[in-house]
Design an enzyme around this catalytic site. Structure first.
Site, PDB file in Angstrom:
ATOM      1  N   SER A   1       0.864  -1.181   0.000  1.00 25.43           N
ATOM      2  CA  SER A   1       0.000   0.000   0.000  1.00 25.43           C
ATOM      3  C   SER A   1       0.893   1.221   0.000  1.00 25.43           C
ATOM      4  CB  SER A   1      -0.875   0.000   1.261  1.00 25.43           C
ATOM      5  OG  SER A   1      -1.501   1.253   1.461  1.00 25.43           O
TER       6      SER A   1
ATOM      7  N   TYR B   1      -2.209   0.362  10.681  1.00 26.12           N
ATOM      8  CA  TYR B   1      -2.123  -0.148   9.313  1.00 26.12           C
ATOM      9  C   TYR B   1      -0.795   0.224   8.675  1.00 26.12           C
ATOM     10  CZ  TYR B   1      -3.542  -1.036   4.462  1.00 26.12           C
ATOM     11  OH  TYR B   1      -3.631  -1.496   3.164  1.00 26.12           O
TER      12      TYR B   1
END
Length: 255
Positions: free
Chosen positions: A140, A153
């Protein structure tokens, strides 16, 4: 599980294939003529994907070592593997670090990092066995920078990114390509909904006013492009964002 008939087509394993980027990648690879083994926890979603695409399926929870071992055995029994696409992962919560939910941080580390590690370790020898192959990890843009409310995250994705970054150094000279795909804002049916614990209004707000977030198909296109380059070409890291997103914190929103 369903079984695809034997073929000389290149074969890929795609994790997290029950929805979103994983399912889109299965569809795209099948359209390109690949044999694909799709894995995820939800057997019913996999069965529907198999009916649609003709892929092979193997339900598994990659946070369970026994499931990883069973999946790896199934892969090895099915013949050569060209590409391992480590796509399974996800985010939970948007708490600031000061109030971060430790259990959710641990779960994100397990799902994003340790699952990728376990499966990569299990299948690396098999990838080498037939002359080489690819280890691809979908991380990501959170693996490359942080943002408020993203600490857990971001930490997990930074850790996951270190798997391909280190593995590429350790395998230099061997016939294994190591690829990282780092998507930015992607509107899928479940990512933000899971992050906001089922709050559909909060999930929709993530994309509010953004003209064209990426779609799962955009990321699948990037994944398949890297896998289909000539064998001597390694795409180390590909960051892909919508035009409206300049960084993790700078996004153009209408109105």
């Amino acid at each position: 599980m369903s079984t695809l008939s034997s073929t000389s087509a290149p074969r890929a394993l795609v994790t997290g294939a029950s929805s979103g980027i994983g399912a889109a990648t299965v569809r795209r690879l099948r359209a390109e003529g690949w044999a694909v083994l799709a894995t995820a926890r939800r057997a019913d979603r996999l069965e529907a994907l198999a009916a649609e695409t003709g892929c092979e399926t193997f339900p598994a929870d990659l946070t369970e070592p026994a499931d990883v071992a069973a999946l790896a055995d199934h892969v090895r029994a099915g013949g050569p593997l060209r590409s391992l696409v480590n796509n399974a992962g996800g985010a939970l919560g948007t708490d600031p670090v000061e109030r971060g939910n430790v259990d959710e941080w641990a779960r994100m580390y397990e799902v994003n990092v340790l699952s990728t590690l376990r499966l990569t370790q299990a299948l690396l020898p098999h990838l080498r066995a037939d002359g080489g192959g690819d280890v691809l990890v979908v991380t990501s843009t959170a693996a490359h920078g942080t943002y408020p409310g993203g600490g857990g995250y971001v930490a997990a994705k930074h850790a996951e990114r270190m798997i391909p970054a280190t593995l590429r150094l350790e395998l230099v000279g061997q016939p294994v390509r190591v690829i990282e795909i780092a998507p930015g804002m992607v509107r899928t049916e479940e990512f933000s909904l899971n992050r906001y614990h089922g709050d559909a209004a909060a999930a929709a707000q993530v994309y509010a006013g953004v003209a064209e977030p990426l779609l799962a198909e955009d990321v699948a296109d990037a994944i398949v492009w890297t896998l289909t380059r000539p064998a001597h070409v390694n795409v180390d890291t590909l960051v892909i964002r919508p035009r409206a997103q300049a960084s993790n914190t700078v996004v153009a929103r209408e109105g």
